[in-house]
Design a protein around this motif. Structure first.
Motif, PDB file in Angstrom:
ATOM      1  N   ASP A 125      40.407  38.303  39.310  1.00 30.52           N
ATOM      2  CA  ASP A 125      41.439  37.721  38.452  1.00 30.52           C
ATOM      3  C   ASP A 125      40.852  37.274  37.114  1.00 30.52           C
ATOM      4  O   ASP A 125      41.466  37.453  36.060  1.00 30.52           O
ATOM      5  CB  ASP A 125      42.108  36.536  39.147  1.00 30.52           C
ATOM      6  CG  ASP A 125      43.005  36.952  40.294  1.00 30.52           C
ATOM      7  OD1 ASP A 125      43.603  38.042  40.226  1.00 30.52           O
ATOM      8  OD2 ASP A 125      43.102  36.184  41.279  1.00 30.52           O
ATOM      9  N   PHE A 126      39.658  36.693  37.159  1.00 25.25           N
ATOM     10  CA  PHE A 126      39.015  36.257  35.919  1.00 25.25           C
ATOM     11  C   PHE A 126      38.633  37.445  35.037  1.00 25.25           C
ATOM     12  O   PHE A 126      38.869  37.427  33.829  1.00 25.25           O
ATOM     13  CB  PHE A 126      37.768  35.421  36.229  1.00 25.25           C
ATOM     14  CG  PHE A 126      38.068  34.030  36.696  1.00 25.25           C
ATOM     15  CD1 PHE A 126      38.763  33.139  35.893  1.00 25.25           C
ATOM     16  CD2 PHE A 126      37.656  33.585  37.941  1.00 25.25           C
ATOM     17  CE1 PHE A 126      39.050  31.847  36.317  1.00 25.25           C
ATOM     18  CE2 PHE A 126      37.934  32.300  38.384  1.00 25.25           C
ATOM     19  CZ  PHE A 126      38.637  31.429  37.568  1.00 25.25           C
ATOM     20  N   THR A 127      38.035  38.469  35.632  1.00 34.81           N
ATOM     21  CA  THR A 127      37.600  39.614  34.832  1.00 34.81           C
ATOM     22  C   THR A 127      38.782  40.407  34.280  1.00 34.81           C
ATOM     23  O   THR A 127      38.751  40.861  33.135  1.00 34.81           O
ATOM     24  CB  THR A 127      36.689  40.538  35.656  1.00 34.81           C
ATOM     25  OG1 THR A 127      37.366  40.964  36.850  1.00 34.81           O
ATOM     26  CG2 THR A 127      35.399  39.835  36.034  1.00 34.81           C
ATOM     27  N   ALA A 128      39.827  40.561  35.082  1.00 36.05           N
ATOM     28  CA  ALA A 128      41.011  41.284  34.604  1.00 36.05           C
ATOM     29  C   ALA A 128      41.702  40.499  33.486  1.00 36.05           C
ATOM     30  O   ALA A 128      42.227  41.094  32.534  1.00 36.05           O
ATOM     31  CB  ALA A 128      41.985  41.530  35.759  1.00 36.05           C
ATOM     32  N   THR A 129      41.695  39.185  33.580  1.00 39.89           N
ATOM     33  CA  THR A 129      42.300  38.348  32.539  1.00 39.89           C
ATOM     34  C   THR A 129      41.496  38.426  31.256  1.00 39.89           C
ATOM     35  O   THR A 129      42.055  38.503  30.156  1.00 39.89           O
ATOM     36  CB  THR A 129      42.399  36.890  33.021  1.00 39.89           C
ATOM     37  OG1 THR A 129      43.190  36.838  34.215  1.00 39.89           O
ATOM     38  CG2 THR A 129      43.039  36.008  31.957  1.00 39.89           C
ATOM     39  N   GLU A 130      40.167  38.416  31.389  1.00 37.03           N
ATOM     40  CA  GLU A 130      39.318  38.523  30.203  1.00 37.03           C
ATOM     41  C   GLU A 130      39.517  39.864  29.514  1.00 37.03           C
ATOM     42  O   GLU A 130      39.473  39.960  28.284  1.00 37.03           O
ATOM     43  CB  GLU A 130      37.846  38.337  30.594  1.00 37.03           C
ATOM     44  CG  GLU A 130      36.873  38.229  29.428  1.00 37.03           C
ATOM     45  CD  GLU A 130      36.399  39.580  28.877  1.00 37.03           C
ATOM     46  OE1 GLU A 130      35.985  39.626  27.703  1.00 37.03           O
ATOM     47  OE2 GLU A 130      36.462  40.591  29.618  1.00 37.03           O
ATOM     48  N   TRP A 131      39.756  40.900  30.307  1.00 30.96           N
ATOM     49  CA  TRP A 131      39.940  42.247  29.733  1.00 30.96           C
ATOM     50  C   TRP A 131      41.194  42.297  28.875  1.00 30.96           C
ATOM     51  O   TRP A 131      41.161  42.732  27.733  1.00 30.96           O
ATOM     52  CB  TRP A 131      40.025  43.271  30.860  1.00 30.96           C
ATOM     53  CG  TRP A 131      40.104  44.671  30.373  1.00 30.96           C
ATOM     54  CD1 TRP A 131      41.229  45.442  30.256  1.00 30.96           C
ATOM     55  CD2 TRP A 131      39.026  45.482  29.910  1.00 30.96           C
ATOM     56  NE1 TRP A 131      40.911  46.680  29.765  1.00 30.96           N
ATOM     57  CE2 TRP A 131      39.567  46.732  29.544  1.00 30.96           C
ATOM     58  CE3 TRP A 131      37.656  45.269  29.781  1.00 30.96           C
ATOM     59  CZ2 TRP A 131      38.781  47.771  29.045  1.00 30.96           C
ATOM     60  CZ3 TRP A 131      36.871  46.306  29.289  1.00 30.96           C
ATOM     61  CH2 TRP A 131      37.435  47.532  28.936  1.00 30.96           C
ATOM     62  N   CYS A 132      42.313  41.824  29.429  1.00 29.92           N
ATOM     63  CA  CYS A 132      43.556  41.756  28.667  1.00 29.92           C
ATOM     64  C   CYS A 132      44.533  40.859  29.413  1.00 29.92           C
ATOM     65  O   CYS A 132      44.983  41.207  30.508  1.00 29.92           O
ATOM     66  CB  CYS A 132      44.169  43.142  28.453  1.00 29.92           C
ATOM     67  SG  CYS A 132      45.758  43.093  27.583  1.00 29.92           S
ATOM     68  N   GLU A 133      44.857  39.733  28.827  1.00 31.21           N
ATOM     69  CA  GLU A 133      45.750  38.793  29.497  1.00 31.21           C
ATOM     70  C   GLU A 133      47.152  39.369  29.663  1.00 31.21           C
ATOM     71  O   GLU A 133      47.811  39.145  30.683  1.00 31.21           O
ATOM     72  CB  GLU A 133      45.808  37.481  28.706  1.00 31.21           C
ATOM     73  CG  GLU A 133      44.504  36.702  28.741  1.00 31.21           C
ATOM     74  CD  GLU A 133      44.599  35.380  28.009  1.00 31.21           C
ATOM     75  OE1 GLU A 133      45.707  35.053  27.523  1.00 31.21           O
ATOM     76  OE2 GLU A 133      43.571  34.675  27.926  1.00 31.21           O
ATOM     77  N   LYS A 134      47.614  40.111  28.681  1.00 27.67           N
ATOM     78  CA  LYS A 134      48.955  40.688  28.768  1.00 27.67           C
ATOM     79  C   LYS A 134      49.018  41.716  29.890  1.00 27.67           C
ATOM     80  O   LYS A 134      50.007  41.800  30.634  1.00 27.67           O
ATOM     81  CB  LYS A 134      49.364  41.323  27.439  1.00 27.67           C
ATOM     82  CG  LYS A 134      50.872  41.506  27.292  1.00 27.67           C
ATOM     83  CD  LYS A 134      51.579  40.159  27.259  1.00 27.67           C
ATOM     84  CE  LYS A 134      53.091  40.300  27.135  1.00 27.67           C
ATOM     85  NZ  LYS A 134      53.771  38.991  27.110  1.00 27.67           N
ATOM     86  N   GLN A 135      47.962  42.516  30.039  1.00 32.32           N
ATOM     87  CA  GLN A 135      47.911  43.487  31.134  1.00 32.32           C
ATOM     88  C   GLN A 135      47.901  42.771  32.479  1.00 32.32           C
ATOM     89  O   GLN A 135      48.556  43.206  33.430  1.00 32.32           O
ATOM     90  CB  GLN A 135      46.660  44.362  30.998  1.00 32.32           C
ATOM     91  CG  GLN A 135      46.591  45.480  32.029  1.00 32.32           C
ATOM     92  CD  GLN A 135      45.288  46.250  31.945  1.00 32.32           C
ATOM     93  OE1 GLN A 135      44.232  45.745  32.311  1.00 32.32           O
ATOM     94  NE2 GLN A 135      45.362  47.481  31.441  1.00 32.32           N
ATOM     95  N   MET A 136      47.187  41.648  32.562  1.00 32.98           N
ATOM     96  CA  MET A 136      47.164  40.867  33.793  1.00 32.98           C
ATOM     97  C   MET A 136      48.560  40.345  34.106  1.00 32.98           C
ATOM     98  O   MET A 136      49.008  40.379  35.261  1.00 32.98           O
ATOM     99  CB  MET A 136      46.184  39.696  33.634  1.00 32.98           C
ATOM    100  CG  MET A 136      46.031  38.814  34.866  1.00 32.98           C
ATOM    101  SD  MET A 136      45.059  39.551  36.192  1.00 32.98           S
ATOM    102  CE  MET A 136      46.321  39.916  37.392  1.00 32.98           C
ATOM    103  N   GLU A 137      49.262  39.868  33.103  1.00 31.29           N
ATOM    104  CA  GLU A 137      50.619  39.363  33.289  1.00 31.29           C
ATOM    105  C   GLU A 137      51.550  40.462  33.799  1.00 31.29           C
ATOM    106  O   GLU A 137      52.321  40.259  34.736  1.00 31.29           O
ATOM    107  CB  GLU A 137      51.140  38.804  31.971  1.00 31.29           C
ATOM    108  CG  GLU A 137      52.539  38.215  32.063  1.00 31.29           C
ATOM    109  CD  GLU A 137      53.007  37.706  30.717  1.00 31.29           C
ATOM    110  OE1 GLU A 137      53.248  36.496  30.597  1.00 31.29           O
ATOM    111  OE2 GLU A 137      53.126  38.527  29.773  1.00 31.29           O
ATOM    112  N   TYR A 138      51.474  41.646  33.196  1.00 29.33           N
ATOM    113  CA  TYR A 138      52.309  42.764  33.627  1.00 29.33           C
ATOM    114  C   TYR A 138      51.951  43.227  35.035  1.00 29.33           C
ATOM    115  O   TYR A 138      52.811  43.646  35.807  1.00 29.33           O
ATOM    116  CB  TYR A 138      52.190  43.930  32.641  1.00 29.33           C
ATOM    117  CG  TYR A 138      52.953  43.727  31.356  1.00 29.33           C
ATOM    118  CD1 TYR A 138      54.203  43.113  31.356  1.00 29.33           C
ATOM    119  CD2 TYR A 138      52.428  44.148  30.133  1.00 29.33           C
ATOM    120  CE1 TYR A 138      54.908  42.925  30.173  1.00 29.33           C
ATOM    121  CE2 TYR A 138      53.124  43.972  28.947  1.00 29.33           C
ATOM    122  CZ  TYR A 138      54.362  43.365  28.975  1.00 29.33           C
ATOM    123  OH  TYR A 138      55.066  43.187  27.809  1.00 29.33           O
ATOM    124  N   THR A 139      50.681  43.147  35.379  1.00 29.28           N
ATOM    125  CA  THR A 139      50.268  43.527  36.733  1.00 29.28           C
ATOM    126  C   THR A 139      50.897  42.604  37.765  1.00 29.28           C
ATOM    127  O   THR A 139      51.334  43.049  38.828  1.00 29.28           O
ATOM    128  CB  THR A 139      48.734  43.483  36.854  1.00 29.28           C
ATOM    129  OG1 THR A 139      48.151  44.423  35.934  1.00 29.28           O
ATOM    130  CG2 THR A 139      48.278  43.837  38.266  1.00 29.28           C
TER     131      THR A 139
END
Length: 414
Positions: A125-139
């Motif tokens: 969750d931390f690494t995916a959020t660092e990559w792109c928060e908007k992408q994490m939200e859509y996921t």
């Protein structure tokens, strides 16, 4: 650990847990794989060539995995499976129900409460959020992108590496307490393997990260043989589709992952594991009797346990015997086709940088601010994002992603 001949057939990976008796409620448990980080690698492979750093920037003075002499294999317990899920979220289960997600609560209820209530975050969750928060939200809203061939190849490679030092043993679990007991058992056995053999893989972790319960799986831990002071070295292997080294954003993301592991490891070693809060957060009964197969496995492994609290006591004792992790961490990059070593990135642990990254991620998860977008120089990521068609950064954005591109989201554990 071994399995009795009468045990039911179960999956051979640390996976979801159910009970074979139809009269007993099935409890969904999430598995441990390397899918999420492989997803990042696979999704942005096409951009790697343009952004790859010279091979000279990578340190190659570390031993190859194949050069390590394996003295023995440890037995790793696994649970029965019902579905495939995320990497590090796996097996970290709670004893209560799971309400459906409510998209209308967005902006009112934090993402942490809405999607990770009574479950905690994962290092992924931390690494995916660092990559792109908007992408994490859509996921979270629409579901994660479907597994690609590159992801499947990466997962297969990690399974091979795991089998080099781990012999999986099938163990039946009948409750959330059983599943957690198995995770702690695997840590205990893995820690012993590290101390006696100098190498272990797929070691589960759980602990507090800046006040939030977090789980993860360390890919590999090596014990140096040449140094007078033996501090374990944390290692993670990434597979690449092409014979190119990753871009700086990809390397940064991998460094964040390993630094999170060291943070969690060192916290456990420093005796910062509040057992009572752990039981309360995950809705567990520490005094519940574990099933017979697990009790027999713990006895054969040298730490006979009747309840989850017994296993946790041995877990904490194992932590007290381990040294802190080395301040140097290692990322390895292999070619998927033939496992050729492309490069090794040895880097120093930066505690201040890590805590800044974690706090920034938690601001997003705790609803303190809206999701941010990658900086302009990293907007090339958007060209490979499955949610680009609906993202505000795209002037031609649509209403929702194509259904065939994503896996529908599943209910949150609560």
């Amino acid at each position: 650990m071994s399995q009795s001949p009468s045990s039911p057939t179960t999956s051979t990976s640390t996976s979801t847990t159910t009970v074979s008796d139809d009269k007993t409620p099935k409890i969904p448990i999430e598995i441990v794989t390397e899918e999420e980080m492989t997803l990042i690698e696979a999704a942005f492979t096409a951009a790697a060539a343009a952004f790859a750093a010279p091979a000279a920037q990578f340190h190659r003075n570390y031993r190859s995995i194949r050069s390590i002499t394996l003295l023995s294999k440890r037995g790793l317990s696994s649970c029965t499976a019902t579905r495939s899920t995320d990497i590090e979220d796996s097996g970290w289960v709670v004893g209560s129900g799971s309400p459906q997600k409510n998209k209308k609560n967005k902006g009112i209820v934090s993402l942490l409460h809405q999607y990770r209530k009574a479950r905690g975050l994962s290092v992924t969750d931390f690494t995916a959020t660092e990559w792109c928060e908007k992408q994490m939200e859509y996921t979270l809203l629409y579901g994660k992108p479907k597994k690609t061939k590159a992801m499947q190849a990466g997962s297969a490679r990690h399974a091979v590496l795991e089998e080099e030092v781990i012999k999986r043993v099938k163990v039946q679990a009948e409750s959330a307490e059983d599943v957690w007991a198995i995770k702690f058992m695997n840590f205990i056995v893995g820690a012993n393997q590290l101390l006696f053999d100098g190498l272990t893989r797929e070691l589960p972790l759980v602990g507090f990260v800046e006040g939030v319960w977090t789980v993860g799986i360390i890919d590999e831990i090596r014990m140096p043989v040449s140094e007078s002071t033996r501090f374990p070295i944390l290692v993670d292997t990434k597979t690449r589709v092409r014979a190119t080294l990753p871009s700086e954003p990809q390397r940064r993301n991998g460094r964040l992952q390993l630094m999170c592991y060291k943070y969690m490891w060192d916290s456990l070693i420093a005796d910062r594991f509040p057992s009572q809060k752990f039981y309360e957060f995950f809705s567990l009964n520490p005094h519940q009797i574990l099933n017979q197969e697990i009790r027999e496995s713990t006895a054969k492994s040298g730490f006979p346990s009747e309840t989850l609290s017994d296993v946790v006591r041995y877990f904490l004792n194992s932590c007290s015997l381990l040294p802190k992790a080395h301040d140097r961490l290692l990322l390895r990059y292999e070619l998927q086709e033939d496992q050729t070593l492309l490069g090794e990135d040895e880097f120093a642990y930066e505690h201040d940088w890590l805590t800044d990254q974690i706090k920034s991620c938690l601001e997003f998860w705790q609803g303190k601010r809206e999701a941010s977008f990658p900086p302009m120089e990293e907007r090339w990521k958007c060209r490979f994002c499955k949610f680009a068609s609906i993202c505000p950064t795209n002037p031609n954005s649509e209403g929702s992603p194509k259904s065939e591109e994503v896996i529908p989201p599943e209910p949150s554990q609560a």
